[in-house]
Design an enzyme around this catalytic site. Structure first.
Site, PDB file in Angstrom:
ATOM      1  N   LYS A   1     -14.507   7.764 -10.796  1.00 38.28           N
ATOM      2  CA  LYS A   1     -14.845   6.764  -9.604  1.00 38.28           C
ATOM      3  C   LYS A   1     -14.446   6.393  -8.591  1.00 38.28           C
ATOM      4  O   LYS A   1     -13.260   6.045  -7.875  1.00 38.28           O
ATOM      5  CB  LYS A   1     -13.934   5.595 -10.869  1.00 38.28           C
ATOM      6  CG  LYS A   1     -13.902   3.967 -10.630  1.00 38.28           C
ATOM      7  CD  LYS A   1     -13.160   3.309 -10.610  1.00 38.28           C
ATOM      8  CE  LYS A   1     -12.272   2.614  -9.319  1.00 38.28           C
ATOM      9  NZ  LYS A   1     -12.942   2.098  -8.087  1.00 38.28           N
TER      10      LYS A   1
ATOM     11  N   GLY B   1      -3.940   8.250  -4.654  1.00 35.72           N
ATOM     12  CA  GLY B   1      -4.378   5.911  -4.107  1.00 35.72           C
ATOM     13  C   GLY B   1      -2.846   5.545  -4.230  1.00 35.72           C
ATOM     14  O   GLY B   1      -1.449   7.344  -3.957  1.00 35.72           O
ATOM     15  N   SER B   2      -2.932   4.505  -3.997  1.00 39.97           N
ATOM     16  CA  SER B   2      -1.229   4.217  -3.776  1.00 39.97           C
ATOM     17  C   SER B   2      -0.391   4.457  -4.808  1.00 39.97           C
ATOM     18  O   SER B   2      -0.586   4.377  -5.629  1.00 39.97           O
ATOM     19  CB  SER B   2      -1.420   2.586  -3.546  1.00 39.97           C
ATOM     20  OG  SER B   2      -1.748   1.551  -4.861  1.00 39.97           O
TER      21      SER B   2
ATOM     22  N   GLY C   1      -0.829   4.065  -8.648  1.00 36.70           N
ATOM     23  CA  GLY C   1      -0.631   4.891  -9.773  1.00 36.70           C
ATOM     24  C   GLY C   1       0.577   5.038 -10.789  1.00 36.70           C
ATOM     25  O   GLY C   1       1.312   5.382 -11.797  1.00 36.70           O
TER      26      GLY C   1
ATOM     27  N   GLU D   1      -1.725  11.531  -7.099  1.00 33.82           N
ATOM     28  CA  GLU D   1      -1.595  11.732  -5.570  1.00 33.82           C
ATOM     29  C   GLU D   1      -1.358  10.545  -4.674  1.00 33.82           C
ATOM     30  O   GLU D   1      -2.381  10.127  -4.217  1.00 33.82           O
ATOM     31  CB  GLU D   1      -2.428  13.297  -5.022  1.00 33.82           C
ATOM     32  CG  GLU D   1      -2.058  13.768  -4.321  1.00 33.82           C
ATOM     33  CD  GLU D   1      -2.248  13.289  -2.552  1.00 33.82           C
ATOM     34  OE1 GLU D   1      -1.251  12.322  -2.223  1.00 33.82           O
ATOM     35  OE2 GLU D   1      -3.067  13.291  -2.518  1.00 33.82           O
TER      36      GLU D   1
ATOM     37  N   CYS E   1      -2.386   9.657   3.208  1.00 35.76           N
ATOM     38  CA  CYS E   1      -1.646  10.282   3.219  1.00 35.76           C
ATOM     39  C   CYS E   1      -0.477  10.500   3.309  1.00 35.76           C
ATOM     40  O   CYS E   1       1.109  10.333   3.672  1.00 35.76           O
ATOM     41  CB  CYS E   1      -1.890  10.618   1.285  1.00 35.76           C
ATOM     42  SG  CYS E   1      -3.214  10.157   0.544  1.00 35.76           S
TER      43      CYS E   1
ATOM     44  N   GLU F   1       5.104   2.111   3.069  1.00 39.81           N
ATOM     45  CA  GLU F   1       3.855   2.618   3.295  1.00 39.81           C
ATOM     46  C   GLU F   1       3.023   2.166   4.318  1.00 39.81           C
ATOM     47  O   GLU F   1       2.678   1.073   3.633  1.00 39.81           O
ATOM     48  CB  GLU F   1       2.830   3.742   2.508  1.00 39.81           C
ATOM     49  CG  GLU F   1       2.000   4.375   2.623  1.00 39.81           C
ATOM     50  CD  GLU F   1       1.178   5.279   1.825  1.00 39.81           C
ATOM     51  OE1 GLU F   1       1.168   4.898   0.992  1.00 39.81           O
ATOM     52  OE2 GLU F   1       0.212   6.585   2.556  1.00 39.81           O
TER      53      GLU F   1
HETATM   54  P1  ADP Z   1      -5.811   0.527  -2.221  1.00 40.43           P
HETATM   55  O1  ADP Z   1      -4.639  -0.240  -2.460  1.00 40.43           O
HETATM   56  O2  ADP Z   1      -5.530   1.923  -0.888  1.00 40.43           O
HETATM   57  O3  ADP Z   1      -7.097   0.445  -2.065  1.00 40.43           O
HETATM   58  P2  ADP Z   1      -6.002   1.684  -4.943  1.00 40.43           P
HETATM   59  O4  ADP Z   1      -4.532   2.258  -5.159  1.00 40.43           O
HETATM   60  O5  ADP Z   1      -5.587   0.196  -5.334  1.00 40.43           O
HETATM   61  O6  ADP Z   1      -5.692   1.393  -3.340  1.00 40.43           O
HETATM   62  O7  ADP Z   1      -7.047   2.778  -4.816  1.00 40.43           O
HETATM   63  C1  ADP Z   1      -7.403   3.424  -5.629  1.00 40.43           C
HETATM   64  C2  ADP Z   1      -8.308   3.806  -6.267  1.00 40.43           C
HETATM   65  O8  ADP Z   1      -7.795   2.912  -7.406  1.00 40.43           O
HETATM   66  C3  ADP Z   1     -10.012   3.405  -6.087  1.00 40.43           C
HETATM   67  O9  ADP Z   1     -10.811   3.716  -7.131  1.00 40.43           O
HETATM   68  C4  ADP Z   1      -9.354   2.230  -7.081  1.00 40.43           C
HETATM   69  O10 ADP Z   1     -10.234   1.620  -7.589  1.00 40.43           O
HETATM   70  C5  ADP Z   1      -8.572   2.597  -7.966  1.00 40.43           C
HETATM   71  N1  ADP Z   1      -7.782   1.357  -9.307  1.00 40.43           N
HETATM   72  C6  ADP Z   1      -7.275   0.245  -8.848  1.00 40.43           C
HETATM   73  N2  ADP Z   1      -6.286  -0.677  -9.496  1.00 40.43           N
HETATM   74  C7  ADP Z   1      -6.758   0.235 -10.340  1.00 40.43           C
HETATM   75  C8  ADP Z   1      -5.722   0.234 -11.634  1.00 40.43           C
HETATM   76  N3  ADP Z   1      -5.455  -0.970 -12.536  1.00 40.43           N
HETATM   77  N4  ADP Z   1      -6.513   0.902 -12.473  1.00 40.43           N
HETATM   78  C9  ADP Z   1      -7.456   2.255 -12.560  1.00 40.43           C
HETATM   79  N5  ADP Z   1      -7.540   2.361 -10.948  1.00 40.43           N
HETATM   80  C10 ADP Z   1      -7.366   1.737 -10.410  1.00 40.43           C
END
Ligand code: ADP
Length: 491
Positions: free
Chosen positions: A187, A240-241, A245, A262, A296, A393
């Site tokens: 995804k 991701g964030s 996470g 990560e 990161c 961050e």
């Molecule tokens: P940013 O805030 O930097 O865009 P995210 O951590 O929200 O980073 O996004 C990283 C990935 O996680 C993207 O593919 C995003 O669509 C996905 N994502 C965002 N929210 C969720 C969630 N609640 N559950 C699973 N995946 C998510």
């Protein structure tokens, strides 16, 4: 977009919707929904991608589950699986120019950086291509009368949820999941959906059977959360964030689902007085201006010994003033845009916070008068580690410079962070480097270098930066599980 030097093939590709890839073919969302793909350097819409919903998640999981359960991939001879994975890297490099163009357009990253990302992905694929014939179990000592073997087997269906700051690099992680015999659902971030579909096409062409590698497009709350909550997905590998996470780990707990996280960082970049200051200053600039700070491992907390602080800060500022901001295709560009208007707002907010907290804005801080999501590389001096700009961050080109007086103080400041992804130590003294390495609570320590990565070398963080490791043999362990087989030995 017309001003960009895009190939005919790329232009044609942009006309088609970037769909899901399920069971060996590109498909639209079941409800027909799409989302806009924007060019971060102009804010213009450049393409459309499918926007998935829970029904699409069900469909992809059914496909991946079936491909795993009927063993269509893992039953293939290991050496043949190696050949097919290796073919993916050749096909990727054959399409390098289109992939680079699409990722530059989609993410705003500069084309030389995306070039590096494509090569890194190809290297990762080649590295993992060597594994299928080498993943071994063990034979532990067992009580008399029994023979015991421990097999290492794939986990099943892996949900790979990824961010937007290097879309094609993910292909290496896909190869890792395939090399261990799993089925994968990728995804990609909703901001950068384009090259994920090309990865799936390449994998199909290389002979990865239908359903073994699917792509699901869409937003995190819908498709990402849908994968995490789906009982048909056995493990989640997320980059991701921290906020997302945490949500993923909490949601996965309901099914005791395995997660690898990560997450972010606020990595200290520590400069001792005996360091090569010019080299350290150049690396510090690269560590925060590269990818406009959207990495990161950005070395965003620069800790400098007070005796060289003025000289080091001058070197950083001289190399930063007047840097050229522009789109990723322009050869003159040194700093590209941020990925989205949300990201730009976030970085602006932190620059305002830094001023309010009393840090000195030494250079940058403004957006140029042009469309797109640009912000100048920004250096704050007189930063105290308890300030929010030193603790949180930012994920943008914002560097905080903090002085220290003793090695012990450098350690204390460096470790006084919720994060623990990486650290840089600049010194010519081996003893200092050795003591710092043991004292730093981070997943990686780079000495007189920064942001080195290589497919055989594990990468990951501690504390809020996550757990589990990507890359190297460590990721083979992350992506497999043990099965113990006891056999009674006859008299
Ligand atoms: P940013 O805030 O930097 O865009 P995210 O951590 O929200 O980073 O996004 C990283 C990935 O996680 C993207 O593919 C995003 O669509 C996905 N994502 C965002 N929210 C969720 C969630 N609640 N559950 C699973 N995946 C998510």
């Amino acid at each position: 977009m017309n001003k960009y030097p895009l190939s005919e093939a790329t232009r044609n590709r942009l006309q088609q919707t970037f769909g899901h890839f399920i069971d060996g073919e590109i498909v639209p969302s079941i409800n027909g929904e799409t989302m806009d793909v924007l060019d971060p350097a102009s804010g213009e819409r450049i393409a459309r991608a499918s926007a998935g919903a829970r029904a699409d998640v069900d469909r992809a999981v059914r496909s991946a589950r079936r491909s795993f359960d009927d063993r269509s991939w893992r039953s293939i001879d290991p050496l043949e699986r190696e050949r097919r994975i290796r073919t993916m890297s050749r096909l990727l490099l054959d399409q390098k120019s289109m992939i680079t163009e699409l990722d530059v357009l989609d993410s705003g990253l500069i084309s030389w950086y995306v070039d590096f990302c494509v090569d890194f992905a190809a290297n990762g694929i080649d590295y993992y291509a060597g594994w299928p014939s080498k993943i071994e179990g063990s034979i532990p000592p067992a009580p008399e009368g029994f023979s015991v073997r421990v097999e290492r087997e794939p986990i099943g269906v892996i949900g790979l949820i990824t961010p937007w700051n290097g879309p094609i690099t993910v292909f290496g992680s896909v190869a890792a999941a395939l090399a261990t015999g799993n089925s994968v659902i990728l995804k990609p971030a909703e901001q950068t959906p384009m090259t994920a579909v090309l990865m799936a096409e390449i994998a199909a062409e290389a002979g990865i059977p239908p359903g073994v590698f699917n792509v699901l497009q869409g937003r995190g709350q819908e498709v990402g959360a849908g994968l995490v909550e789906h009982p048909g997905v056995d493990a989640i590998s997320f980059t991701g964030s921290v906020a997302t996470g945490k949500a993923i780990q909490a949601a996965a707990a309901g099914q005791v689902k395995r997660v690898t996280l990560e997450l972010g960082g606020k990595s200290p970049f520590i400069v001792f007085p005996d360091a090569d200051l010019e080299a350290a200053a150049a690396a510090a600039r690269m560590a925060v201006w590269g990818a406009s700070g959207q990495v990161c491992t950005a070395g965003s907390r620069v800790l400098v010994h007070r005796s060289v602080q003025a000289e080091f800060t001058k070197l950083v500022i001289e190399g930063t003033e007047g840097m050229t901001l522009g789109d990723g295709f322009d050869a003159a560009t040194q700093v590209g845009p941020l990925v989205s208007s949300e990201q730009l707002e976030r970085v602006r907010k932190y620059i305002a916070i830094g001023r309010d907290e009393g840090a000195t804005l030494a250079v940058g801080g403004a957006s140029p008068d042009r469309s797109g999501y640009f912000i100048e590389p920004t250096v704050f001096t007189d930063v105290k580690n308890e300030m929010r700009i030193a603790q949180e961050e930012i994920f943008g080109p914002v560097m905080s410079i903090l002085p220290f007086d003793t090695e012990a103080e450098a350690v204390r400041i460096a470790n006084d962070s919720l994060y623990g992804l990486a650290a840089g130590v600049w010194t010519t003294d081996l003893d200092t480097a050795g003591r710092m390495t043991s004292a730093l609570r981070t997943g990686t320590v780079w000495i007189n270098s920064y942001q080195m990565v290589y497919p055989s070398i594990p990468y990951g963080g501690v504390k809020l930066s996550g757990h589990g490791r990507n890359l190297g043999a460590a990721s083979i362990e992350e992506l497999t599980q043990l099965k113990t087989v006891w056999t009674k030995v006859g008299e």
